[in-house]
Write a protein that holds these residues in place. Structure first.
Motif, PDB file in Angstrom:
ATOM      1  N   ARG A   8       0.863  -1.178   0.000  1.00 23.60           N
ATOM      2  CA  ARG A   8       0.000   0.000   0.000  1.00 23.60           C
ATOM      3  C   ARG A   8       0.899   1.228   0.000  1.00 23.60           C
ATOM      4  O   ARG A   8       1.850   1.307   0.775  1.00 23.60           O
ATOM      5  CB  ARG A   8      -0.929   0.003   1.210  1.00 23.60           C
ATOM      6  CG  ARG A   8      -1.869  -1.215   1.193  1.00 23.60           C
ATOM      7  CD  ARG A   8      -2.813  -1.217   2.349  1.00 23.60           C
ATOM      8  NE  ARG A   8      -3.758  -0.118   2.313  1.00 23.60           N
ATOM      9  CZ  ARG A   8      -4.935  -0.139   1.683  1.00 23.60           C
ATOM     10  NH1 ARG A   8      -5.288  -1.194   0.997  1.00 23.60           N
ATOM     11  NH2 ARG A   8      -5.736   0.897   1.734  1.00 23.60           N
ATOM     12  N   ILE A   9       0.584   2.175  -0.877  1.00 23.81           N
ATOM     13  CA  ILE A   9       1.347   3.424  -0.975  1.00 23.81           C
ATOM     14  C   ILE A   9       0.369   4.568  -0.752  1.00 23.81           C
ATOM     15  O   ILE A   9      -0.574   4.754  -1.525  1.00 23.81           O
ATOM     16  CB  ILE A   9       2.038   3.555  -2.347  1.00 23.81           C
ATOM     17  CG1 ILE A   9       2.986   2.375  -2.561  1.00 23.81           C
ATOM     18  CG2 ILE A   9       2.777   4.900  -2.447  1.00 23.81           C
ATOM     19  CD1 ILE A   9       3.599   2.307  -3.942  1.00 23.81           C
ATOM     20  N   TYR A  10       0.611   5.309   0.302  1.00 24.45           N
ATOM     21  CA  TYR A  10      -0.228   6.461   0.634  1.00 24.45           C
ATOM     22  C   TYR A  10       0.543   7.726   0.308  1.00 24.45           C
ATOM     23  O   TYR A  10       1.656   7.906   0.804  1.00 24.45           O
ATOM     24  CB  TYR A  10      -0.571   6.471   2.130  1.00 24.45           C
ATOM     25  CG  TYR A  10      -1.292   5.252   2.617  1.00 24.45           C
ATOM     26  CD1 TYR A  10      -2.678   5.186   2.595  1.00 24.45           C
ATOM     27  CD2 TYR A  10      -0.591   4.153   3.116  1.00 24.45           C
ATOM     28  CE1 TYR A  10      -3.353   4.062   3.066  1.00 24.45           C
ATOM     29  CE2 TYR A  10      -1.246   3.029   3.579  1.00 24.45           C
ATOM     30  CZ  TYR A  10      -2.625   2.989   3.546  1.00 24.45           C
ATOM     31  OH  TYR A  10      -3.282   1.875   4.010  1.00 24.45           O
ATOM     32  N   GLN A  11      -0.029   8.600  -0.499  1.00 31.70           N
ATOM     33  CA  GLN A  11       0.586   9.906  -0.721  1.00 31.70           C
ATOM     34  C   GLN A  11       0.048  10.839   0.345  1.00 31.70           C
ATOM     35  O   GLN A  11      -1.168  11.003   0.482  1.00 31.70           O
ATOM     36  CB  GLN A  11       0.292  10.450  -2.113  1.00 31.70           C
ATOM     37  CG  GLN A  11       1.016  11.756  -2.360  1.00 31.70           C
ATOM     38  CD  GLN A  11       1.017  12.178  -3.815  1.00 31.70           C
ATOM     39  OE1 GLN A  11       0.869  11.352  -4.700  1.00 31.70           O
ATOM     40  NE2 GLN A  11       1.182  13.466  -4.039  1.00 31.70           N
ATOM     41  N   LEU A  12       0.953  11.433   1.093  1.00 31.63           N
ATOM     42  CA  LEU A  12       0.593  12.298   2.208  1.00 31.63           C
ATOM     43  C   LEU A  12       0.650  13.762   1.804  1.00 31.63           C
ATOM     44  O   LEU A  12       1.346  14.129   0.863  1.00 31.63           O
ATOM     45  CB  LEU A  12       1.556  12.055   3.373  1.00 31.63           C
ATOM     46  CG  LEU A  12       1.703  10.603   3.839  1.00 31.63           C
ATOM     47  CD1 LEU A  12       2.810  10.506   4.886  1.00 31.63           C
ATOM     48  CD2 LEU A  12       0.392  10.069   4.372  1.00 31.63           C
ATOM     49  N   THR A  13      -0.044  14.568   2.544  1.00 39.04           N
ATOM     50  CA  THR A  13       0.049  16.013   2.367  1.00 39.04           C
ATOM     51  C   THR A  13       1.455  16.447   2.761  1.00 39.04           C
ATOM     52  O   THR A  13       2.004  15.959   3.754  1.00 39.04           O
ATOM     53  CB  THR A  13      -0.986  16.728   3.260  1.00 39.04           C
ATOM     54  OG1 THR A  13      -2.281  16.216   2.942  1.00 39.04           O
ATOM     55  CG2 THR A  13      -0.949  18.231   3.072  1.00 39.04           C
ATOM     56  N   LYS A  14       2.048  17.333   1.968  1.00 41.94           N
ATOM     57  CA  LYS A  14       3.411  17.794   2.271  1.00 41.94           C
ATOM     58  C   LYS A  14       3.479  18.330   3.694  1.00 41.94           C
ATOM     59  O   LYS A  14       2.612  19.067   4.138  1.00 41.94           O
ATOM     60  CB  LYS A  14       3.840  18.877   1.290  1.00 41.94           C
ATOM     61  CG  LYS A  14       4.105  18.333  -0.094  1.00 41.94           C
ATOM     62  CD  LYS A  14       4.592  19.409  -1.023  1.00 41.94           C
ATOM     63  CE  LYS A  14       4.804  18.814  -2.400  1.00 41.94           C
ATOM     64  NZ  LYS A  14       5.298  19.786  -3.341  1.00 41.94           N
ATOM     65  N   GLY A  15       4.524  17.915   4.392  1.00 47.08           N
ATOM     66  CA  GLY A  15       4.726  18.340   5.770  1.00 47.08           C
ATOM     67  C   GLY A  15       4.206  17.348   6.789  1.00 47.08           C
ATOM     68  O   GLY A  15       4.476  17.489   7.984  1.00 47.08           O
ATOM     69  N   THR A  16       3.463  16.337   6.345  1.00 44.58           N
ATOM     70  CA  THR A  16       2.892  15.361   7.268  1.00 44.58           C
ATOM     71  C   THR A  16       3.980  14.597   8.011  1.00 44.58           C
ATOM     72  O   THR A  16       3.874  14.358   9.218  1.00 44.58           O
ATOM     73  CB  THR A  16       1.970  14.378   6.530  1.00 44.58           C
ATOM     74  OG1 THR A  16       0.890  15.115   5.943  1.00 44.58           O
ATOM     75  CG2 THR A  16       1.410  13.329   7.456  1.00 44.58           C
ATOM     76  N   LEU A  17       5.023  14.177   7.302  1.00 40.13           N
ATOM     77  CA  LEU A  17       6.076  13.396   7.950  1.00 40.13           C
ATOM     78  C   LEU A  17       6.749  14.187   9.071  1.00 40.13           C
ATOM     79  O   LEU A  17       7.120  13.616  10.092  1.00 40.13           O
ATOM     80  CB  LEU A  17       7.112  12.936   6.927  1.00 40.13           C
ATOM     81  CG  LEU A  17       6.593  11.971   5.859  1.00 40.13           C
ATOM     82  CD1 LEU A  17       7.700  11.646   4.862  1.00 40.13           C
ATOM     83  CD2 LEU A  17       6.030  10.708   6.479  1.00 40.13           C
ATOM     84  N   ALA A  18       6.882  15.475   8.891  1.00 38.32           N
ATOM     85  CA  ALA A  18       7.538  16.316   9.907  1.00 38.32           C
ATOM     86  C   ALA A  18       6.686  16.462  11.158  1.00 38.32           C
ATOM     87  O   ALA A  18       7.217  16.756  12.235  1.00 38.32           O
ATOM     88  CB  ALA A  18       7.857  17.697   9.330  1.00 38.32           C
ATOM     89  N   THR A  19       5.382  16.238  11.051  1.00 45.83           N
ATOM     90  CA  THR A  19       4.494  16.407  12.196  1.00 45.83           C
ATOM     91  C   THR A  19       4.075  15.083  12.825  1.00 45.83           C
ATOM     92  O   THR A  19       3.279  15.071  13.748  1.00 45.83           O
ATOM     93  CB  THR A  19       3.232  17.192  11.788  1.00 45.83           C
ATOM     94  OG1 THR A  19       2.507  16.434  10.810  1.00 45.83           O
ATOM     95  CG2 THR A  19       3.582  18.566  11.248  1.00 45.83           C
ATOM     96  N   ALA A  20       4.628  13.972  12.337  1.00 51.45           N
ATOM     97  CA  ALA A  20       4.270  12.664  12.888  1.00 51.45           C
ATOM     98  C   ALA A  20       4.690  12.589  14.353  1.00 51.45           C
ATOM     99  O   ALA A  20       5.757  13.059  14.727  1.00 51.45           O
ATOM    100  CB  ALA A  20       4.947  11.556  12.093  1.00 51.45           C
ATOM    101  N   ARG A  21       3.831  12.004  15.162  1.00 58.62           N
ATOM    102  CA  ARG A  21       4.139  11.806  16.582  1.00 58.62           C
ATOM    103  C   ARG A  21       4.642  10.390  16.768  1.00 58.62           C
ATOM    104  O   ARG A  21       4.067   9.455  16.243  1.00 58.62           O
ATOM    105  CB  ARG A  21       2.905  12.049  17.425  1.00 58.62           C
ATOM    106  CG  ARG A  21       2.492  13.520  17.366  1.00 58.62           C
ATOM    107  CD  ARG A  21       1.453  13.837  18.352  1.00 58.62           C
ATOM    108  NE  ARG A  21       1.910  13.394  19.677  1.00 58.62           N
ATOM    109  CZ  ARG A  21       1.197  13.544  20.773  1.00 58.62           C
ATOM    110  NH1 ARG A  21       0.036  14.117  20.718  1.00 58.62           N
ATOM    111  NH2 ARG A  21       1.657  13.106  21.932  1.00 58.62           N
ATOM    112  N   HIS A  22       5.696  10.244  17.514  1.00 61.32           N
ATOM    113  CA  HIS A  22       6.316   8.950  17.762  1.00 61.32           C
ATOM    114  C   HIS A  22       6.148   8.590  19.232  1.00 61.32           C
ATOM    115  O   HIS A  22       6.495   9.374  20.096  1.00 61.32           O
ATOM    116  CB  HIS A  22       7.807   8.989  17.413  1.00 61.32           C
ATOM    117  CG  HIS A  22       8.070   9.412  16.002  1.00 61.32           C
ATOM    118  ND1 HIS A  22       7.967   8.556  14.940  1.00 61.32           N
ATOM    119  CD2 HIS A  22       8.415  10.602  15.489  1.00 61.32           C
ATOM    120  CE1 HIS A  22       8.233   9.197  13.829  1.00 61.32           C
ATOM    121  NE2 HIS A  22       8.506  10.448  14.129  1.00 61.32           N
TER     122      HIS A  22
END
Length: 101
Positions: free
Chosen positions: A72-86
């Motif tokens: 599965r490949i999800y295209q995210l809104t730009k900037g989403t990876l930077a706001t991911a919570r871990h």
């Protein structure tokens, strides 16, 4: 962030009940490692341009058995990876840093 770059979340499930499936799993993981950052065992975060995405999708399509494997490949809104919570033992990859092989 470069305007032409996109953020993707790639997940996969490869049937490993046979030696061929175990080989496919290693090949899929290697292809994803060449494109992005592993954040969980079968989950990658990728920043790429449209041409790189097409090449990656073509490679993954060639590697899997479409009857038993799933990507599965999800295209995210730009900037989403930077706001991911871990939470827990999570990694915090530098998405815009060069990948080192």
């Amino acid at each position: 962030m470069d305007v032409d770059l996109m953020e993707l979340l790639i997940t996969y499930d490869v049937d490993t009940t046979t030696p061929a499936g175990q080989r496919r799993l290693r090949q899929v993981a290697k292809a994803c490692e060449g494109a992005g950052h592993r954040v969980q065992k079968s989950v990658f975060e990728v920043v790429c341009d449209p041409a790189q995405r097409l090449r990656l999708e073509a490679t993954l399509t060639e590697l899997i058995n479409p009857r038993t494997d799933s990507i599965r490949i999800y295209q995210l809104t730009k900037g989403t990876l930077a706001t991911a919570r871990h939470l827990g033992a999570a990694t915090n990859p530098g998405h815009h840093d060069p990948l080192v092989f």
